[in-house]
Scaffold this active site. Structure first.
Site, mmCIF file in Angstrom:
data_model
loop_
_atom_site.group_PDB
_atom_site.id
_atom_site.type_symbol
_atom_site.label_atom_id
_atom_site.label_comp_id
_atom_site.label_asym_id
_atom_site.label_seq_id
_atom_site.Cartn_x
_atom_site.Cartn_y
_atom_site.Cartn_z
ATOM 1 N N ASN A 52 0.826 -1.209 0.000
ATOM 2 C CA ASN A 52 0.000 0.000 0.000
ATOM 3 C C ASN A 52 0.860 1.258 0.000
ATOM 4 O OD1 ASN A 52 -2.335 -1.519 0.139
ATOM 5 N ND2 ASN A 52 -2.687 -1.174 2.316
ATOM 6 N N ARG A 383 -10.717 -3.529 -14.344
ATOM 7 C CA ARG A 383 -9.588 -4.395 -14.003
ATOM 8 C C ARG A 383 -10.055 -5.841 -14.115
ATOM 9 N NH1 ARG A 383 -5.938 -0.906 -11.480
ATOM 10 N NH2 ARG A 383 -6.859 0.756 -10.217
ATOM 11 N N ARG A 413 -5.141 2.578 -13.473
ATOM 12 C CA ARG A 413 -3.753 2.678 -13.020
ATOM 13 C C ARG A 413 -3.168 1.319 -12.617
ATOM 14 N NH1 ARG A 413 -1.258 7.329 -11.457
ATOM 15 N NH2 ARG A 413 -3.223 8.349 -10.934
ATOM 16 N N HIS A 443 -15.384 3.680 -14.750
ATOM 17 C CA HIS A 443 -15.186 2.860 -13.551
ATOM 18 C C HIS A 443 -16.431 2.041 -13.227
ATOM 19 C CE1 HIS A 443 -14.506 2.401 -9.040
ATOM 20 N NE2 HIS A 443 -13.370 1.952 -9.555
ATOM 21 N N TYR A 476 -12.029 -9.362 -2.260
ATOM 22 C CA TYR A 476 -12.718 -8.100 -2.008
ATOM 23 C C TYR A 476 -14.185 -8.365 -1.687
ATOM 24 C CZ TYR A 476 -8.805 -5.716 -4.422
ATOM 25 O OH TYR A 476 -7.581 -5.245 -4.799
ATOM 26 N N ARG A 572 -13.905 2.284 4.660
ATOM 27 C CA ARG A 572 -12.680 1.505 4.810
ATOM 28 C C ARG A 572 -11.431 2.385 4.864
ATOM 29 N NH1 ARG A 572 -11.261 -0.796 -0.263
ATOM 30 N NH2 ARG A 572 -9.495 0.601 -0.362
ATOM 31 N N HIS A 600 -14.939 -3.449 -0.018
ATOM 32 C CA HIS A 600 -14.950 -2.729 -1.291
ATOM 33 C C HIS A 600 -16.354 -2.336 -1.753
ATOM 34 C CE1 HIS A 600 -14.053 -2.365 -5.749
ATOM 35 N NE2 HIS A 600 -13.049 -1.696 -5.231
#
Length: 720
Positions: A52, A383, A413, A443, A476, A572, A600
């Site tokens: 992270n 993703r 990214r 997204h 997730y 979170r 998530h």
């Protein structure tokens, strides 16, 4: 001050985004420190903390540096200018790194040794037999891969790749030299395992050494005519930002490919070195990379602790890992042999990942690819996994003659290269591929299947809070909706028409889309709760998401709180909102759940005076989600599905094992520590564990509950 006179935009009421993120990473670190957690789970969390932090440096710190270089003079949500943010973040990052290595050296390494795993920190600690073993291994497996690099008038300082681990050394010529120090370096090859297992100890304990120590021991074999004066490990971080003018780019795919390659050589922004590094060696590296002292991190141990994830995978230590959960479970309505379209035609279905398997989402696309009645499949991909079954199904659908449209977001990214490969494969299969939208990231998570049936064209839709990634769907927590609702189907068609062309509908039935209307929708929903509170009717907001940092949304929440709305936030990560401000946020409670799975899902509840509304979304309450991305908010309307969402929210709000409570001083405190300190410790409520147990129970009783459709963990009635 009277309520009407409160300035809800007061900068003192807001937290800096970057400092809030660092608090989140400390919450992850608290899991690595928690001795109630199995030891190998703790080293996994330590690896996550460091991974992270790497991304934070490459993205967020790099962004601050870029703003400073560009002469940006504005302030952030908390009123801090760029220089102040850089200073505070730098101090906090150094402090966090110190905490990480204090725990690593003083807690984790000794406990690993006690439990049969010795990590050799320096090659000098090797026995004679072990030294011979690593020397032989070096000559046979490592030496042929290495590229030793000298630096002199004909060989300039080499380009050091981003995040690569390297050994730097000072050497002197053995014969004919004048004793002058020269700099040499060699990259620790990432193609070889970083963990080297040594012959087992007599007591059966396992012993490992890191690859850089093996190379360091054998550095003299790489520079035969030189004496090694000193050698030390170092690693650099570079900016991962991209600068793309999409309006002036003829081929976005080619431009992003070029930018991804350039990322390896971005501006150096952080240097990690061994704490005992020779100062002469450090000076050379620092000067060549043009780094200031504040960007240098002296590491009292192994550099780059993400290697601990490899340690976690070592065989023989299952007794030091979490037990009991066999993995994602079958959904009672969607067993493996189910016809997805028949099920969805009858009823909307909610999926809770990773407690329930992601397979129905994959099967949704797979069955559509083979179904002769299916005419078209349209999907957004942000993703996906490295060996994605969804990509394979989409390609098969196109090869079967179906109309397949896929928006592949090339600007996701760190997934740019992966997405470029998938985009090209889909194009070769005959899919119509859209490379995102100019100036926006797509997204949203939406799939539309158009099917010809006896009574006409029928549309089936999947909407989700998480990516179409079968790998991360095991890690997730996310929610997905499968529906054949006609109004949502019409909206889904409009979404894809908007993405593929310039067709923007005059109005929408049930979906709300960013960046066009979603932010206004949220603000109106919050305003409506405020009006209910002022009228004395029921007013309550529960919102679960990854981050809250949009100033307009926070201001609206403050106004609602001041009017008497009860607000429960499950956040979170980043939270720029402050609690407990008199007259401003006294009715706001914020918790953060950090557990084995990464939280998530985005779920929103508005009480609306007794006529409650439930929504799920791909969007957080962040400016980037609400203003610079294509996002979707979708309603959950069926009573039994709403009940599932409310039970899930209530259990998370009662979590006293993995939840951290935001305090008025800005600190997060573990709820179980609060309860223990107040001698009011209740029955253990670990929300993720309860969801796992509920999914297992539902799967085991699948024949008895085919028609219940309710994902409801069983709870001790005393916790209410």
């Amino acid at each position: 001050m009277k309520k009407g006179e409160i300035d809800f935009s007061n900068k003192d009421y807001y937290e800096n985004r970057e400092l809030s993120w660092l608090k989140f990473n400390r919450r992850v670190l608290s899991e690595a420190k928690d001795k109630d957690i199995p030891l190998f789970e703790r080293i996994k969390f330590m690896s996550i903390v460091c991974s992270n932090l790497d991304e934070f440096i490459m993205v967020r710190v790099a962004s601050l540096i870029d703003m400073g270089n560009a002469g940006y003079t504005g302030t952030d949500i908390a009123g801090l200018d760029v220089d102040m943010q850089k200073t505070l973040v730098n101090i906090d990052v150094h402090s966090l790194v110190d905490e990480v290595y204090d725990s690593y050296r003083n807690d984790l390494l000794p406990e690993l040794l006690e439990n049969g795993l010795k990590i050799v920190e320096h090659f000098e600690e090797l026995s004679e037999d072990e030294a011979r073993f690593v020397d032989r291994m070096f000559e046979e497996d490592v030496y042929p891969v290495l590229t030793p690099m000298a630096v002199d008038s004909s060989r300039p300082f080499p380009l050091i790749r981003n995040k690569s681990l390297n050994l730097g050394a000072l050497v002197t010529k053995k014969e004919g030299g004048d004793g002058e120090l020269e700099f040499v370096t060699v990259q620790v090859p990432s193609v070889l395992p970083r963990i080297v297992e040594l012959p087992r100890l007599e007591n059966g304990a396992k012993k490992i050494i890191l690859l850089e120590e093996v190379i360091k021991r054998n550095m003299h074999k790489l520079f035969l005519n030189y004496d090694i004066v000193c050698s030390h490990s170092f690693r650099i971080m570079r900016s991962a930002g991209m600068s793309i003018d999409e309006d002036d780019t003829d081929d976005l795919l080619e431009e992003i490919e070029r930018q991804v390659r350039m990322r390896q050589w971005g501006e150096a922004i952080r240097l990690e070195v061994e704490s005992d590094i020779d100062e002469r060696l450090l000076k050379i590296i620092q000067e060549k990379l043009i780094l200031k002292d504040r960007n240098i991190f002296r590491i009292p141990g192994a550099i780059d602790l993400t290697y601990l994830m490899k340690v976690y995978s070592l065989p023989g230590f299952d007794n030091l890992k979490e037990k009991g959960y066999p993995g994602p479970q079958e959904h009672p309505l969607l067993p493996e042999e189910a016809n997805i379209f028949e099920v969805i035609r009858e009823q909307d279905t909610l999926l809770f990942h990773p407690f329930q398997t992601f397979r129905p989402v994959v099967d949704f696309v797979k069955q559509a690819a083979k179904d002769p009645q299916v005419l078209a499949i349209k999907q957004t991909l942000y993703r996906v996994s490295g060996n994605s079954p969804i990509i394979a199904a989409l390609a098969e659908a196109a090869e079967n003659g179906k109309q397949v449209t896929v928006l592949v977001e090339l600007k996701a990214r760190f997934d740019e290269e992966n997405n470029i490969l998938w985009a090209r494969r889909l194009e070769r299969a005959g899919c119509h591929v859209i490379y995102g939208l100019v100036g926006l990231k797509t997204h949203s998570k939406i799939t539309l299947v158009v099917r010809r049936e006896e009574d006409g064209i029928k549309r089936y839709v999947h909407l989700g809070t998480g990516n179409y990634n079968d790998s991360t769907a095991k890690l997730y927590t996310d929610v997905g909706l499968l529906t054949s609702d006609e109004a949502i189907g019409e909206d889904a068609t409009a979404v894809f028409n908007m993405l593929s062309g310039y067709s923007e509908p005059l109005n929408w039935n049930k979906l709300s889309i960013a960046p066009l209307w979603l932010k206004d929708k949220f603000l109106k929903l919050i305003e409506r709760e405020k009006e209910h509170a002022l009228l004395g009717t029921n007013a309550h907001i529960i919102a679960k998401m990854n981050s809250v940092c949009d100033p307009d949304v926070i201001k609206a929440l403050y106004e609602a709180s001041a009017a008497g709305v009860k607000i429960d936030l499950i956040v979170r990560g980043i939270c720029c909102l402050k609690v407990g401000i008199p007259g401003v946020s006294e009715n706001i409670r914020v918790i953060s759940v950090v557990g084995n799975f990464l939280e998530h899902a985005r779920i929103f509840y508005f009480e609306n005076g007794g006529n409650s509304e439930y929504y799920c979304s791909s969007a957080d309450w962040m400016p980037r989600n609400l203003e610079r991305r294509v996002e979707i908010l979708f309603p959950i309307e069926k009573p039994e599905l709403r009940k599932q969402l409310m039970v899930a929210l209530e259990i998370e709000l009662k979590d006293n094992e993995k939840a951290h409570l935001l305090m008025p001083d800005g600190k997060y405190v573990r709820v179980k520590d609060i309860e223990k300190s107040e001698l009011e410790y209740h029955d253990e409520i670990n929300s993720q564990k309860m969801f796992c147990e509920a999914a297992v129970k539902m799967a085991s009783e699948i024949n008895d509950i085919q028609n219940t459709r309710v994902f409801i963990p069983r709870v001790n009635p005393d916790i209410n």
